[in-house]
Scaffold this active site. Structure first.
Site, PDB file in Angstrom:
ATOM      1  N   ASN A  16       0.858  -1.188   0.100  1.00  0.00           N
ATOM      2  CA  ASN A  16       0.132  -0.094  -0.153  1.00  0.00           C
ATOM      3  C   ASN A  16       0.774   1.107   0.100  1.00  0.00           C
ATOM      4  O   ASN A  16       2.172   1.011  -0.099  1.00  0.00           O
ATOM      5  CB  ASN A  16      -1.020  -0.022   1.269  1.00  0.00           C
ATOM      6  CG  ASN A  16      -2.180   0.383   0.885  1.00  0.00           C
ATOM      7  OD1 ASN A  16      -2.393   1.683   0.507  1.00  0.00           O
ATOM      8  ND2 ASN A  16      -3.244   0.134   1.398  1.00  0.00           N
ATOM      9  N   HIS A  45      22.325  -2.336  14.397  1.00  0.00           N
ATOM     10  CA  HIS A  45      23.522  -1.798  15.144  1.00  0.00           C
ATOM     11  C   HIS A  45      23.694  -2.302  16.481  1.00  0.00           C
ATOM     12  O   HIS A  45      22.852  -2.145  17.088  1.00  0.00           O
ATOM     13  CB  HIS A  45      23.627  -0.298  15.120  1.00  0.00           C
ATOM     14  CG  HIS A  45      23.313   0.330  13.651  1.00  0.00           C
ATOM     15  ND1 HIS A  45      24.431   0.691  12.904  1.00  0.00           N
ATOM     16  CD2 HIS A  45      22.380   0.967  13.043  1.00  0.00           C
ATOM     17  CE1 HIS A  45      23.921   1.118  11.548  1.00  0.00           C
ATOM     18  NE2 HIS A  45      22.657   1.164  11.801  1.00  0.00           N
ATOM     19  N   ALA A  72      -1.578  -1.187   9.064  1.00  0.00           N
ATOM     20  CA  ALA A  72      -1.344   0.352   8.686  1.00  0.00           C
ATOM     21  C   ALA A  72      -0.157   0.386   9.803  1.00  0.00           C
ATOM     22  O   ALA A  72      -0.484   0.230  11.062  1.00  0.00           O
ATOM     23  CB  ALA A  72      -2.128   0.847   8.628  1.00  0.00           C
ATOM     24  N   ALA A  90      -2.433  -3.156  13.134  1.00  0.00           N
ATOM     25  CA  ALA A  90      -1.978  -1.961  12.927  1.00  0.00           C
ATOM     26  C   ALA A  90      -1.319  -1.208  14.151  1.00  0.00           C
ATOM     27  O   ALA A  90      -1.606  -1.516  15.185  1.00  0.00           O
ATOM     28  CB  ALA A  90      -3.210  -0.927  12.631  1.00  0.00           C
ATOM     29  N   ARG A 110       2.691  -8.976  20.745  1.00  0.00           N
ATOM     30  CA  ARG A 110       2.524 -10.434  21.227  1.00  0.00           C
ATOM     31  C   ARG A 110       1.442 -11.033  20.496  1.00  0.00           C
ATOM     32  O   ARG A 110       0.473 -10.423  19.930  1.00  0.00           O
ATOM     33  CB  ARG A 110       2.432 -10.474  22.741  1.00  0.00           C
ATOM     34  CG  ARG A 110       1.206  -9.721  23.203  1.00  0.00           C
ATOM     35  CD  ARG A 110       1.140  -9.582  24.630  1.00  0.00           C
ATOM     36  NE  ARG A 110      -0.401  -8.722  25.058  1.00  0.00           N
ATOM     37  CZ  ARG A 110      -1.541  -9.571  25.225  1.00  0.00           C
ATOM     38  NH1 ARG A 110      -1.727 -10.823  24.644  1.00  0.00           N
ATOM     39  NH2 ARG A 110      -2.488  -8.876  25.454  1.00  0.00           N
TER      40      ARG A 110
END
Length: 121
Positions: A16, A45, A72, A90, A110
């Protein structure tokens, strides 16, 4: 410089608007859907010294299994595997591997429930 060969997408993938996929390696299975502004991050890192806390790092691969739906604004962090048939809610931040056919939500994400064999109406 981005390396387009670092991204592999199988048939039926949909990305999207404003999806961000870091410079790989990233593998998206069949029929993976990524919602608006969702992200897959590959750069990792170690903690460096006080003169530069983001130590020298590099990419760690991310694999997203067949049929997964990434909602999203969700973020998948480096070096993770998202199993087939998952739903990443989302805004979720995935910090650990996701087992297949689960709904993952929250920060950190989770497993909220199983979605094995479910189909919408």
């Amino acid at each position: 410089m981005l390396d387009p060969s670092a991204l592999t997408m199988q048939e039926g993938c949909y990305l999207n608007r404003e999806v961000f996929i870091d410079n790989g390696p990233v593998a998206l299975g069949r029929n993976v859907y990524m919602g608006p502004r969702s992200m897959i991050i590959t750069a990792k890192h170690p903690i460096g010294g006080p003169e530069m806390r983001a130590g020298k790092g590099g990419p760690e691969p991310v694999v997203v299994g067949d049929g997964t739906w990434i909602g999203a604004g969700a973020i998948i962090l480096p070096g993770l595997k998202v199993g087939a048939g998952c739903i990443i809610a989302a805004g979720a931040v995935v910090t650990k591997d996701c087992e297949p056919n689960g709904l993952y939500a929250g920060v950190p994400a989770r497993r909220v429930r199983d979605v094995d064999g479910e189909a919408g109406t």
